[in-house]
Design a protein around this motif. Structure first.
Motif, PDB file in Angstrom:
ATOM      1  N   UNK A  41       0.853  -1.192   0.000  1.00  0.00           N
ATOM      2  CA  UNK A  41       0.000   0.000   0.000  1.00  0.00           C
ATOM      3  C   UNK A  41       0.888   1.241   0.000  1.00  0.00           C
ATOM      4  N   UNK A  42       0.440   2.283  -0.661  1.00  0.00           N
ATOM      5  CA  UNK A  42       1.183   3.544  -0.727  1.00  0.00           C
ATOM      6  C   UNK A  42       0.552   4.549   0.236  1.00  0.00           C
ATOM      7  N   UNK A  43       1.384   5.331   0.944  1.00  0.00           N
ATOM      8  CA  UNK A  43       0.843   6.299   1.909  1.00  0.00           C
ATOM      9  C   UNK A  43       0.205   7.499   1.210  1.00  0.00           C
ATOM     10  N   UNK A  44      -0.755   8.122   1.915  1.00  0.00           N
ATOM     11  CA  UNK A  44      -1.381   9.326   1.374  1.00  0.00           C
ATOM     12  C   UNK A  44      -0.679  10.569   1.921  1.00  0.00           C
ATOM     13  N   UNK A  45      -1.093  11.718   1.445  1.00  0.00           N
ATOM     14  CA  UNK A  45      -0.428  12.972   1.806  1.00  0.00           C
ATOM     15  C   UNK A  45      -0.631  13.329   3.285  1.00  0.00           C
ATOM     16  N   UNK A  46      -1.764  12.956   3.895  1.00  0.00           N
ATOM     17  CA  UNK A  46      -1.983  13.238   5.315  1.00  0.00           C
ATOM     18  C   UNK A  46      -0.943  12.515   6.179  1.00  0.00           C
ATOM     19  N   UNK A  47      -0.689  11.264   5.853  1.00  0.00           N
ATOM     20  CA  UNK A  47       0.313  10.464   6.570  1.00  0.00           C
ATOM     21  C   UNK A  47       1.686  11.123   6.453  1.00  0.00           C
ATOM     22  N   UNK A  48       2.045  11.489   5.228  1.00  0.00           N
ATOM     23  CA  UNK A  48       3.360  12.087   4.994  1.00  0.00           C
ATOM     24  C   UNK A  48       3.494  13.441   5.684  1.00  0.00           C
ATOM     25  N   UNK A  49       2.415  14.218   5.694  1.00  0.00           N
ATOM     26  CA  UNK A  49       2.440  15.515   6.379  1.00  0.00           C
ATOM     27  C   UNK A  49       2.635  15.328   7.876  1.00  0.00           C
ATOM     28  N   UNK A  50       1.971  14.354   8.457  1.00  0.00           N
ATOM     29  CA  UNK A  50       2.126  14.084   9.901  1.00  0.00           C
ATOM     30  C   UNK A  50       3.548  13.634  10.224  1.00  0.00           C
ATOM     31  N   UNK A  51       4.119  12.813   9.361  1.00  0.00           N
ATOM     32  CA  UNK A  51       5.514  12.398   9.577  1.00  0.00           C
ATOM     33  C   UNK A  51       6.436  13.606   9.503  1.00  0.00           C
ATOM     34  N   UNK A  52       6.195  14.464   8.534  1.00  0.00           N
ATOM     35  CA  UNK A  52       7.005  15.670   8.391  1.00  0.00           C
ATOM     36  C   UNK A  52       6.869  16.560   9.623  1.00  0.00           C
TER      37      UNK A  52
END
Length: 147
Positions: A41-52
């Motif tokens: 599965x590929x992550x969405x932008x919300x996930x990546x923003x939270x990691x950032x």
């Protein structure tokens, strides 16, 4: 060549987090984190923003290259100085880094003990390790004291 899923898993391990804790950083479940790490599965932008927002270098996850703002002040200073060196000096610096990082994997001795060395064989052998003075080296019939 590393891909996104490998770098994501590596970053989680580097931070010392299990999948559940890392998933919480990204606002997803442990099962979803597992799917990101195995590539199903590929992550969405919300996930990546939270990691950032949590301080994870998302550019690194995608490209394998650190973003400019992710270096500490001393790392930036070191990199700036390294870039000014000629090729021979760069090779020496890399040798120091490689040699120093391999020392981390060698267990450190926490107590003192007496060391006795006996060397047989051809001249030119190399001896490495933590050896403390004073030492006595017998070469033939002569004893050399080293301090």
């Amino acid at each position: 060549m590393e891909d996104f899923k490998t770098r994501l898993k590596g970053e989680r391990r580097r931070l010392g987090l299990n999948q559940e804790k890392f998933a919480q950083l990204g606002g997803v479940t442990r099962d979803t984190q597992l799917k990101y790490e195995n590539g199903s599965r590929k992550p969405d932008s919300d996930y990546l923003q939270r990691l950032s927002d949590a301080g994870i270098d998302v550019l690194f996850l995608f490209t394998g290259k650190l973003s400019a703002g992710s270096l500490s002040d001393d790392e930036e200073e070191l990199l700036e100085g390294y870039r000014k060196l000629d090729i021979r000096a760069k090779a020496r610096v890399l040798g120091v880094v490689e040699g120093s990082s391999s020392l981390d994997s060698v267990p450190r001795q926490t107590h003192k003990r007496s060391v006795q060395m006996t060397i047989h064989g051809s001249v030119g052998q190399q001896i490495t390790g933590d050896i403390t003075a004073p030492q006595t080296i017998t070469m033939g019939r002569k004893k050399l004291k080293m301090k």
